[in-house]
Motif scaffolding. Structure first.
Motif, PDB file in Angstrom:
ATOM      1  N   LYS A  43       0.820  -1.214   0.000  1.00 26.49           N
ATOM      2  CA  LYS A  43       0.000   0.000   0.000  1.00 26.49           C
ATOM      3  C   LYS A  43       0.856   1.268   0.000  1.00 26.49           C
ATOM      4  O   LYS A  43       0.344   2.370  -0.220  1.00 26.49           O
ATOM      5  CB  LYS A  43      -0.920   0.015   1.223  1.00 26.49           C
ATOM      6  N   GLY A  44       2.143   1.097   0.266  1.00 24.62           N
ATOM      7  CA  GLY A  44       3.028   2.251   0.313  1.00 24.62           C
ATOM      8  C   GLY A  44       2.988   2.976   1.646  1.00 24.62           C
ATOM      9  O   GLY A  44       3.426   4.128   1.746  1.00 24.62           O
ATOM     10  N   ASP A  45       2.479   2.308   2.668  1.00 30.67           N
ATOM     11  CA  ASP A  45       2.425   2.934   3.995  1.00 30.67           C
ATOM     12  C   ASP A  45       3.819   3.014   4.622  1.00 30.67           C
ATOM     13  O   ASP A  45       4.168   4.018   5.254  1.00 30.67           O
ATOM     14  CB  ASP A  45       1.492   2.135   4.921  1.00 30.67           C
ATOM     15  N   VAL A  46       4.582   1.946   4.467  1.00 32.86           N
ATOM     16  CA  VAL A  46       5.950   1.889   5.019  1.00 32.86           C
ATOM     17  C   VAL A  46       6.836   1.144   4.033  1.00 32.86           C
ATOM     18  O   VAL A  46       6.355   0.421   3.151  1.00 32.86           O
ATOM     19  CB  VAL A  46       5.991   1.176   6.388  1.00 32.86           C
ATOM     20  N   LEU A  47       8.145   1.307   4.215  1.00 31.63           N
ATOM     21  CA  LEU A  47       9.109   0.565   3.410  1.00 31.63           C
ATOM     22  C   LEU A  47       9.668  -0.601   4.215  1.00 31.63           C
ATOM     23  O   LEU A  47       9.825  -0.494   5.440  1.00 31.63           O
ATOM     24  CB  LEU A  47      10.268   1.473   2.990  1.00 31.63           C
ATOM     25  N   PRO A  48       9.983  -1.708   3.571  1.00 35.39           N
ATOM     26  CA  PRO A  48      10.688  -2.789   4.270  1.00 35.39           C
ATOM     27  C   PRO A  48      12.058  -2.287   4.731  1.00 35.39           C
ATOM     28  O   PRO A  48      12.596  -1.332   4.162  1.00 35.39           O
ATOM     29  CB  PRO A  48      10.848  -3.862   3.178  1.00 35.39           C
ATOM     30  N   ASN A  49      12.618  -2.918   5.750  1.00 39.89           N
ATOM     31  CA  ASN A  49      13.976  -2.534   6.157  1.00 39.89           C
ATOM     32  C   ASN A  49      14.971  -3.002   5.092  1.00 39.89           C
ATOM     33  O   ASN A  49      14.615  -3.713   4.148  1.00 39.89           O
ATOM     34  CB  ASN A  49      14.334  -3.077   7.545  1.00 39.89           C
ATOM     35  N   ARG A  50      16.231  -2.590   5.265  1.00 40.11           N
ATOM     36  CA  ARG A  50      17.233  -2.856   4.234  1.00 40.11           C
ATOM     37  C   ARG A  50      17.393  -4.348   3.954  1.00 40.11           C
ATOM     38  O   ARG A  50      17.517  -4.762   2.797  1.00 40.11           O
ATOM     39  CB  ARG A  50      18.579  -2.253   4.676  1.00 40.11           C
ATOM     40  N   ARG A  51      17.396  -5.156   4.996  1.00 35.21           N
ATOM     41  CA  ARG A  51      17.568  -6.595   4.826  1.00 35.21           C
ATOM     42  C   ARG A  51      16.416  -7.189   4.022  1.00 35.21           C
ATOM     43  O   ARG A  51      16.634  -8.006   3.115  1.00 35.21           O
ATOM     44  CB  ARG A  51      17.675  -7.271   6.196  1.00 35.21           C
ATOM     45  N   ARG A  52      15.216  -6.749   4.341  1.00 36.85           N
ATOM     46  CA  ARG A  52      14.051  -7.272   3.627  1.00 36.85           C
ATOM     47  C   ARG A  52      13.978  -6.744   2.192  1.00 36.85           C
ATOM     48  O   ARG A  52      13.556  -7.466   1.276  1.00 36.85           O
ATOM     49  CB  ARG A  52      12.781  -6.933   4.411  1.00 36.85           C
ATOM     50  N   LEU A  53      14.401  -5.504   1.991  1.00 34.47           N
ATOM     51  CA  LEU A  53      14.442  -4.976   0.623  1.00 34.47           C
ATOM     52  C   LEU A  53      15.374  -5.826  -0.248  1.00 34.47           C
ATOM     53  O   LEU A  53      15.052  -6.144  -1.396  1.00 34.47           O
ATOM     54  CB  LEU A  53      14.938  -3.528   0.631  1.00 34.47           C
ATOM     55  N   LYS A  54      16.515  -6.178   0.319  1.00 40.35           N
ATOM     56  CA  LYS A  54      17.477  -6.985  -0.421  1.00 40.35           C
ATOM     57  C   LYS A  54      16.888  -8.348  -0.772  1.00 40.35           C
ATOM     58  O   LYS A  54      17.068  -8.848  -1.895  1.00 40.35           O
ATOM     59  CB  LYS A  54      18.751  -7.161   0.401  1.00 40.35           C
ATOM     60  N   ARG A  55      16.169  -8.928   0.181  1.00 44.14           N
ATOM     61  CA  ARG A  55      15.564 -10.245  -0.065  1.00 44.14           C
ATOM     62  C   ARG A  55      14.474 -10.145  -1.136  1.00 44.14           C
ATOM     63  O   ARG A  55      14.384 -10.998  -2.026  1.00 44.14           O
ATOM     64  CB  ARG A  55      14.983 -10.785   1.239  1.00 44.14           C
ATOM     65  N   ILE A  56      13.653  -9.115  -1.077  1.00 42.44           N
ATOM     66  CA  ILE A  56      12.596  -8.935  -2.084  1.00 42.44           C
ATOM     67  C   ILE A  56      13.217  -8.746  -3.462  1.00 42.44           C
ATOM     68  O   ILE A  56      12.737  -9.303  -4.458  1.00 42.44           O
ATOM     69  CB  ILE A  56      11.705  -7.729  -1.726  1.00 42.44           C
ATOM     70  N   ALA A  57      14.287  -7.961  -3.532  1.00 43.21           N
ATOM     71  CA  ALA A  57      14.972  -7.736  -4.806  1.00 43.21           C
ATOM     72  C   ALA A  57      15.521  -9.055  -5.355  1.00 43.21           C
ATOM     73  O   ALA A  57      15.437  -9.318  -6.561  1.00 43.21           O
ATOM     74  CB  ALA A  57      16.100  -6.724  -4.622  1.00 43.21           C
ATOM     75  N   GLU A  58      16.071  -9.881  -4.481  1.00 42.61           N
ATOM     76  CA  GLU A  58      16.598 -11.188  -4.912  1.00 42.61           C
ATOM     77  C   GLU A  58      15.483 -12.048  -5.498  1.00 42.61           C
ATOM     78  O   GLU A  58      15.655 -12.689  -6.543  1.00 42.61           O
ATOM     79  CB  GLU A  58      17.249 -11.909  -3.733  1.00 42.61           C
ATOM     80  N   ILE A  59      14.348 -12.065  -4.827  1.00 46.02           N
ATOM     81  CA  ILE A  59      13.219 -12.863  -5.304  1.00 46.02           C
ATOM     82  C   ILE A  59      12.738 -12.344  -6.661  1.00 46.02           C
ATOM     83  O   ILE A  59      12.399 -13.108  -7.558  1.00 46.02           O
ATOM     84  CB  ILE A  59      12.069 -12.840  -4.285  1.00 46.02           C
ATOM     85  N   GLY A  60      12.725 -11.018  -6.798  1.00 48.03           N
ATOM     86  CA  GLY A  60      12.275 -10.410  -8.043  1.00 48.03           C
ATOM     87  C   GLY A  60      13.343 -10.334  -9.109  1.00 48.03           C
ATOM     88  O   GLY A  60      13.095  -9.800 -10.200  1.00 48.03           O
ATOM     89  N   GLU A  61      14.531 -10.863  -8.810  1.00 48.46           N
ATOM     90  CA  GLU A  61      15.664 -10.859  -9.749  1.00 48.46           C
ATOM     91  C   GLU A  61      15.938  -9.440 -10.247  1.00 48.46           C
ATOM     92  O   GLU A  61      16.066  -9.176 -11.448  1.00 48.46           O
ATOM     93  CB  GLU A  61      15.406 -11.805 -10.924  1.00 48.46           C
ATOM     94  N   THR A  62      16.020  -8.519  -9.308  1.00 45.04           N
ATOM     95  CA  THR A  62      16.313  -7.133  -9.616  1.00 45.04           C
ATOM     96  C   THR A  62      17.279  -6.607  -8.555  1.00 45.04           C
ATOM     97  O   THR A  62      17.784  -7.372  -7.744  1.00 45.04           O
ATOM     98  CB  THR A  62      15.013  -6.295  -9.665  1.00 45.04           C
ATOM     99  N   SER A  63      17.550  -5.309  -8.593  1.00 41.16           N
ATOM    100  CA  SER A  63      18.431  -4.714  -7.584  1.00 41.16           C
ATOM    101  C   SER A  63      17.594  -3.925  -6.586  1.00 41.16           C
ATOM    102  O   SER A  63      16.446  -3.550  -6.874  1.00 41.16           O
ATOM    103  CB  SER A  63      19.447  -3.785  -8.254  1.00 41.16           C
TER     104      SER A  63
END
Length: 210
Positions: A43-63
């Motif tokens: 929803k864009g209410d909050v951002l994941p923390n850095r560790r979780r952002l990295k994991r989401i990027a890995e899953i999405g095969e992006t940076s």
């Protein structure tokens, strides 16, 4: 740089959709995040923390950078465009709307071709990204001003400028003690280069259309 949380949320939701996961299932893939966590991210209410952002990027095969700021090409185009509207550079490089329309795509083309800025972007090194984008914008503006764009005519014009600069620098050496014989021989080399270049303008005149 400002982060559009809503846009980040959309990108996270797209990654989850591609994984065909529920909010809960996706959260379990992201360091045990709850269903509520994932919902707030999307929803864009909050951002994941850095560790979780990295994991989401890995899953999405992006940076992480693309997850936060979108595709590099869009980021680069927007940044170059903003540079051309910066008051200091707009005045120094004499930007007009017409000139901007030429410079922006030409600078972006070189940025994408060389790939260096994209490399820095993927690793989150934004100072290096900004410097690379600025350099390509400046070079594109310089090529337009000096008529040295990537054309047959531009290539010859570039060498002509270089020869003129060589002559200017050589004169400084004569003024500071270089032997006349040495100066004279070097001068002849430059003059011969100038004559050879002049012959190329004639030889390729049919290919020198702008």
């Amino acid at each position: 740089m400002d982060i559009d949380k809503k846009a980040v949320g959309i990108r996270i939701a797209n990654i989850r959709d591609l994984q065909n996961k529920t909010l809960e299932e996706f959260g379990n893939m992201i360091d045990g995040a709850t269903k509520s966590n994932v919902s707030k991210w999307e929803k864009g209410d909050v951002l994941p923390n850095r560790r979780r952002l990295k994991r989401i990027a890995e899953i999405g095969e992006t940076s992480v950078s693309e997850l936060l700021y979108g595709p590099f090409e869009n980021f680069a185009r927007n940044y170059i465009e903003r540079l051309t509207y910066d008051k200091e550079w707009a005045e120094a490089l004499r930007f007009t709307d017409e000139k901007r329309q030429i410079i922006i795509p030409k600078a972006l083309e070189q940025v994408l071709k060389k790939g260096l800025a994209k490399h820095f972007y993927d690793f989150g090194e934004f100072d290096a990204v900004r410097k690379s984008l600025f350099d390509e914008m400046s070079k594109a503006a310089w090529r337009i001003d000096t008529e040295t764009e990537f054309t047959n005519l531009g290539a010859l014009n570039l060498i002509s400028l270089d020869i003129s600069e060589m002559m200017k620098h050589l004169e400084e050496y004569q003024d500071n003690g270089v032997d006349n014989d040495v100066y004279s021989d070097i001068e002849k080399i430059i003059e011969n280069a100038h004559e050879d270049l002049s012959s190329l303008y004639e030889k390729y005149k049919d290919r020198l259309k702008k």
